[in-house]
Design a protein around this motif. Structure first.
Motif, PDB file in Angstrom:
ATOM      1  N   UNK A   1       0.838  -1.190   0.000  1.00  0.00           N
ATOM      2  CA  UNK A   1       0.000   0.000   0.000  1.00  0.00           C
ATOM      3  C   UNK A   1       0.877   1.244   0.000  1.00  0.00           C
ATOM      4  N   UNK A   2       0.535   2.181  -0.868  1.00  0.00           N
ATOM      5  CA  UNK A   2       1.303   3.409  -1.033  1.00  0.00           C
ATOM      6  C   UNK A   2       0.389   4.621  -0.855  1.00  0.00           C
ATOM      7  N   UNK A   3       0.913   5.668  -0.239  1.00  0.00           N
ATOM      8  CA  UNK A   3       0.192   6.936  -0.264  1.00  0.00           C
ATOM      9  C   UNK A   3       0.894   7.878  -1.231  1.00  0.00           C
ATOM     10  N   UNK A   4       0.126   8.793  -1.768  1.00  0.00           N
ATOM     11  CA  UNK A   4       0.633   9.749  -2.738  1.00  0.00           C
ATOM     12  C   UNK A   4      -0.036  11.092  -2.512  1.00  0.00           C
ATOM     13  N   UNK A   5       0.650  12.156  -2.924  1.00  0.00           N
ATOM     14  CA  UNK A   5       0.149  13.504  -2.711  1.00  0.00           C
ATOM     15  C   UNK A   5       0.214  14.314  -3.994  1.00  0.00           C
ATOM     16  N   UNK A   6      -0.774  15.194  -4.155  1.00  0.00           N
ATOM     17  CA  UNK A   6      -0.805  16.076  -5.311  1.00  0.00           C
ATOM     18  C   UNK A   6      -1.480  17.385  -4.930  1.00  0.00           C
ATOM     19  N   UNK A   7      -0.940  18.489  -5.455  1.00  0.00           N
ATOM     20  CA  UNK A   7      -1.588  19.788  -5.237  1.00  0.00           C
ATOM     21  C   UNK A   7      -2.579  20.113  -6.339  1.00  0.00           C
ATOM     22  N   UNK A   8      -2.593  19.311  -7.396  1.00  0.00           N
ATOM     23  CA  UNK A   8      -3.392  19.664  -8.586  1.00  0.00           C
ATOM     24  C   UNK A   8      -4.538  18.714  -8.876  1.00  0.00           C
ATOM     25  N   UNK A   9      -4.556  17.564  -8.230  1.00  0.00           N
ATOM     26  CA  UNK A   9      -5.503  16.525  -8.620  1.00  0.00           C
ATOM     27  C   UNK A   9      -6.001  15.748  -7.424  1.00  0.00           C
ATOM     28  N   UNK A  10      -7.276  15.418  -7.439  1.00  0.00           N
ATOM     29  CA  UNK A  10      -7.863  14.528  -6.435  1.00  0.00           C
ATOM     30  C   UNK A  10      -8.552  13.395  -7.174  1.00  0.00           C
ATOM     31  N   UNK A  11      -8.159  12.184  -6.920  1.00  0.00           N
ATOM     32  CA  UNK A  11      -8.773  11.047  -7.589  1.00  0.00           C
ATOM     33  C   UNK A  11      -7.898   9.824  -7.507  1.00  0.00           C
ATOM     34  N   UNK A  12      -8.179   8.843  -8.364  1.00  0.00           N
ATOM     35  CA  UNK A  12      -7.501   7.553  -8.273  1.00  0.00           C
ATOM     36  C   UNK A  12      -6.644   7.238  -9.505  1.00  0.00           C
ATOM     37  N   UNK A  13      -6.234   8.268 -10.215  1.00  0.00           N
ATOM     38  CA  UNK A  13      -5.329   8.081 -11.347  1.00  0.00           C
ATOM     39  C   UNK A  13      -3.902   8.252 -10.847  1.00  0.00           C
ATOM     40  N   UNK A  14      -3.167   7.160 -10.767  1.00  0.00           N
ATOM     41  CA  UNK A  14      -1.828   7.193 -10.186  1.00  0.00           C
ATOM     42  C   UNK A  14      -0.881   8.103 -10.950  1.00  0.00           C
ATOM     43  N   UNK A  15      -1.075   8.238 -12.249  1.00  0.00           N
ATOM     44  CA  UNK A  15      -0.167   9.045 -13.070  1.00  0.00           C
ATOM     45  C   UNK A  15      -0.250  10.527 -12.730  1.00  0.00           C
TER      46      UNK A  15
END
Length: 122
Positions: free
Chosen positions: A93-107
């Motif tokens: 299990x991995x967590x990821x962070x983004x300032x531009x996107x919320x959703x389940x697209x890993x890319x």
């Protein structure tokens, strides 16, 4: 800047675990957070995501009603509470962070943790 996951381990079917994701070197309050999981040899799949203020939450169909994502921006931490675990939940299990996107697209996520392993087995 990095994310660090913890809380994985071995649990029996029907059991529970809570995963944590902590940020170092940056604050999480402007970032959406998502949890992904991956089994060796398979593509990484999205599990759940939460917007920066927690107003928008998404779950993959196979974890709805069993997993709960949450966050505490004051502590720079996000959680994934996993209940009624099944053998098919076994994965890294991995967590990821983004300032531009919320959703389940890993890319769409640029900052990732190193992962924590969950093993659901008798």
């Amino acid at each position: 800047s990095q994310l660090v996951e913890s809380g994985g381990g071995l649990v029996q079917p029907g059991g529970s675990l809570r995963l944590s994701c902590v940020s170092f070197g940056f604050t999480l309050d402007r970032h959406a957070i998502a949890w992904f999981r991956q089994v060796p040899g398979k593509e990484r799949e999205g599990v759940s995501s939460i917007s920066s203020r927690g107003l928008t939450i998404t779950y993959a169909d196979d974890v709805k009603g069993r997993f709960t994502i949450s966050r505490d921006n004051a502590k720079n931490i996000a959680y994934l509470e996993m209940n009624d675990l099944k053998p098919e939940d076994t994965a890294n299990y991995y967590c990821a962070a983004s300032t531009l996107y919320t959703g389940l697209d890993a890319s769409r996520y640029g900052t990732w943790g190193q992962g924590t392993h969950v093993n659901v087995s008798v």
